[in-house]
Design a protein around this motif. Structure first.
Motif, PDB file in Angstrom:
ATOM      1  N   UNK A  96      88.001  44.862   4.405  1.00  0.00           N
ATOM      2  CA  UNK A  96      86.771  44.792   5.181  1.00  0.00           C
ATOM      3  C   UNK A  96      85.610  45.306   4.343  1.00  0.00           C
ATOM      4  N   UNK A  97      84.476  44.648   4.423  1.00  0.00           N
ATOM      5  CA  UNK A  97      83.276  45.121   3.749  1.00  0.00           C
ATOM      6  C   UNK A  97      82.477  45.966   4.737  1.00  0.00           C
ATOM      7  N   UNK A  98      82.423  47.293   4.535  1.00  0.00           N
ATOM      8  CA  UNK A  98      81.729  48.153   5.495  1.00  0.00           C
ATOM      9  C   UNK A  98      80.234  47.885   5.566  1.00  0.00           C
ATOM     10  N   UNK A 105      79.854  45.571   8.492  1.00  0.00           N
ATOM     11  CA  UNK A 105      80.334  46.064   9.780  1.00  0.00           C
ATOM     12  C   UNK A 105      79.624  47.335  10.205  1.00  0.00           C
ATOM     13  N   UNK A 106      79.049  48.070   9.242  1.00  0.00           N
ATOM     14  CA  UNK A 106      78.220  49.217   9.557  1.00  0.00           C
ATOM     15  C   UNK A 106      78.926  50.367  10.244  1.00  0.00           C
ATOM     16  N   UNK A 107      80.222  50.592   9.957  1.00  0.00           N
ATOM     17  CA  UNK A 107      80.923  51.655  10.665  1.00  0.00           C
ATOM     18  C   UNK A 107      81.668  52.609   9.742  1.00  0.00           C
ATOM     19  N   UNK A 116      76.055  39.426  12.148  1.00  0.00           N
ATOM     20  CA  UNK A 116      76.701  40.491  12.935  1.00  0.00           C
ATOM     21  C   UNK A 116      78.033  39.998  13.487  1.00  0.00           C
ATOM     22  N   UNK A 117      79.012  40.887  13.530  1.00  0.00           N
ATOM     23  CA  UNK A 117      80.353  40.471  13.918  1.00  0.00           C
ATOM     24  C   UNK A 117      81.038  41.586  14.698  1.00  0.00           C
ATOM     25  N   UNK A 118      81.633  41.232  15.815  1.00  0.00           N
ATOM     26  CA  UNK A 118      82.431  42.175  16.597  1.00  0.00           C
ATOM     27  C   UNK A 118      83.898  41.800  16.441  1.00  0.00           C
ATOM     28  N   UNK A 119      84.720  42.774  16.041  1.00  0.00           N
ATOM     29  CA  UNK A 119      86.141  42.533  15.859  1.00  0.00           C
ATOM     30  C   UNK A 119      86.885  42.853  17.145  1.00  0.00           C
ATOM     31  N   UNK A 120      87.858  41.991  17.493  1.00  0.00           N
ATOM     32  CA  UNK A 120      88.717  42.286  18.633  1.00  0.00           C
ATOM     33  C   UNK A 120      90.083  42.738  18.123  1.00  0.00           C
ATOM     34  N   UNK A 121      90.996  43.011  19.035  1.00  0.00           N
ATOM     35  CA  UNK A 121      92.315  43.527  18.636  1.00  0.00           C
ATOM     36  C   UNK A 121      93.080  42.523  17.784  1.00  0.00           C
ATOM     37  N   UNK A 122      92.909  41.232  18.076  1.00  0.00           N
ATOM     38  CA  UNK A 122      93.577  40.208  17.278  1.00  0.00           C
ATOM     39  C   UNK A 122      93.079  40.205  15.849  1.00  0.00           C
ATOM     40  N   UNK A 123      91.759  40.379  15.677  1.00  0.00           N
ATOM     41  CA  UNK A 123      91.185  40.444  14.331  1.00  0.00           C
ATOM     42  C   UNK A 123      91.748  41.641  13.568  1.00  0.00           C
ATOM     43  N   UNK A 149      81.047  37.478   5.685  1.00  0.00           N
ATOM     44  CA  UNK A 149      80.959  38.584   4.736  1.00  0.00           C
ATOM     45  C   UNK A 149      81.789  39.789   5.116  1.00  0.00           C
ATOM     46  N   UNK A 150      82.442  39.745   6.282  1.00  0.00           N
ATOM     47  CA  UNK A 150      83.213  40.904   6.728  1.00  0.00           C
ATOM     48  C   UNK A 150      84.521  41.054   5.946  1.00  0.00           C
ATOM     49  N   UNK A 151      85.122  39.946   5.538  1.00  0.00           N
ATOM     50  CA  UNK A 151      86.417  39.955   4.858  1.00  0.00           C
ATOM     51  C   UNK A 151      86.265  39.416   3.440  1.00  0.00           C
ATOM     52  N   UNK A 152      86.846  40.142   2.491  1.00  0.00           N
ATOM     53  CA  UNK A 152      86.925  39.627   1.127  1.00  0.00           C
ATOM     54  C   UNK A 152      88.310  39.940   0.577  1.00  0.00           C
ATOM     55  N   UNK A 153      88.674  39.248  -0.488  1.00  0.00           N
ATOM     56  CA  UNK A 153      89.999  39.413  -1.079  1.00  0.00           C
ATOM     57  C   UNK A 153      89.862  39.998  -2.476  1.00  0.00           C
ATOM     58  N   UNK A 154      90.314  41.245  -2.600  1.00  0.00           N
ATOM     59  CA  UNK A 154      90.329  41.896  -3.903  1.00  0.00           C
ATOM     60  C   UNK A 154      91.645  41.629  -4.607  1.00  0.00           C
ATOM     61  N   UNK A 155      91.623  41.702  -5.928  1.00  0.00           N
ATOM     62  CA  UNK A 155      92.834  41.479  -6.721  1.00  0.00           C
ATOM     63  C   UNK A 155      93.142  42.744  -7.510  1.00  0.00           C
TER      64      UNK A 155
END
Length: 302
Positions: A40-42, A45-47, A156-163, A203-209
């Motif tokens: 997650x990119x904080x 998400x701002x949290x 802006x994005x709100x995550x639910x339990x499934x996310x 932009x909330x999710x990225x994949x690091x290697x």
């Protein structure tokens, strides 16, 4: 360039078979040399806050303390430096109580820990979604372009339990198949595919290697703690981020205000980098170097 790029796409760009790419990736994955991690990119998400802990320990206890920190889900990039007496640990958390318990209770109560510094990251110049793209001569600019995912469009994005369940699975293995993710989340496979696409595009999710940089010839791994004139801090951080030797750079609180990780091919190459590139930057006051002896935890890989 893209931790979740399909084997078919990588094979087409490199001009080899899909089976060859899959075989070589599995071999590297099983040996612990490479791992893809969904994060997650904080910033979007701002949290969450990011901290860098710099601990000094009794030599006989350093590895044990580092391994204990590595078991936490909120820590990553844990390294032993300075002859084995120093631990550098990154921590990303939205749980202030857990942060304070670690910094104010657990670490001070550990007698083998002789010194604690906690630096809050104020601005990231290199790292996170803008990860280190090691210069590899075998990739042409056209291949790099073909493998690079499109830039996100932050919303802006709100995550639910499934996310959160989906993200937890991707944090363990960023290349988990859609079918396996569907089974763990209870969603349809098409829903999983669509949600990953949406999370990446926002932009909330990225994949690091995570990978062993020694495989590419980078034998000198060094932490840099730099003091910069405040007026020159932004320019210095941006200049560091443009350097191919820099895998991570951030402005922080603390007695030094800029930290970085330098990867060089040799001690002599590190010397040249410090004296010619860092030394020529305006506003640089002091540079502390701490050679990394062992990496205990990367983004998620122990």
């Amino acid at each position: 360039m893209d931790g979740r790029a399909s084997f078919r796409r990588i094979a087409a760009v490199l001009g080899v078979s899909e089976q060859t790419v899959a075989h070589r990736y599995r071999k590297l994955r099983e040996s612990g040399a490479v791992r893809v991690v969904g994060r997650l990119d904080p910033c979007y998400l701002g949290h969450a806050e990011e901290w860098v802990l710099r601990l000094r320990c009794a030599p006989s206890a350093t590895l044990a303390v580092a391994k204990a920190l590595a078991q936490r889900s909120d820590t990553y990039r844990i390294q032993l430096a300075s002859g084995g007496t120093e631990i550098s640990c990154h921590m990303q958390t939205s749980d202030q109580r857990a942060r304070d318990t670690l910094l104010l209770d657990k670490l001070p109560a550990t007698r083998q820990v002789t010194s604690i510094e906690a630096h809050q990251v104020l601005r990231l110049f290199r790292g996170g979604p803008d990860g280190w793209h090691t210069p590899i001569a075998s990739l042409s600019p056209e291949q790099v372009t073909e493998l690079t995912p499109p830039p996100p469009d932050p919303v802006p994005l709100d995550l639910d339990d499934g996310d959160r369940l989906l993200l937890g699975e991707l944090a363990h293995d960023g290349r988990t198949h859609h079918a396996a993710l569907a089974a763990s989340t209870g969603w349809h496979e098409s829903t999983v595919r669509r949600r990953i696409t949406h999370l990446r595009a926002s932009g909330a999710l990225y994949f690091g290697v995570d990978f062993d940089e020694h495989l590419l010839g980078y034998s000198s791994h060094t932490l840099l703690w730099i003091s910069v004139n405040p007026a020159a801090l932004d320019a210095a951080g941006a200049a560091l981020a443009r350097s191919p030797q820099i895998a991570h750079a951030a402005a922080t609180t603390g007695p030094t205000n800029l930290m970085a990780t330098a990867l060089c091919s040799s001690a002599d190459a590190l010397y040249e980098f410090i004296t010619t590139q860092i030394g020529s930057m305006p506003g640089i006051q002091t540079v502390q170097t701490a050679p990394v002896l062992r990496i205990v935890k990367r983004a998620a890989l122990l």
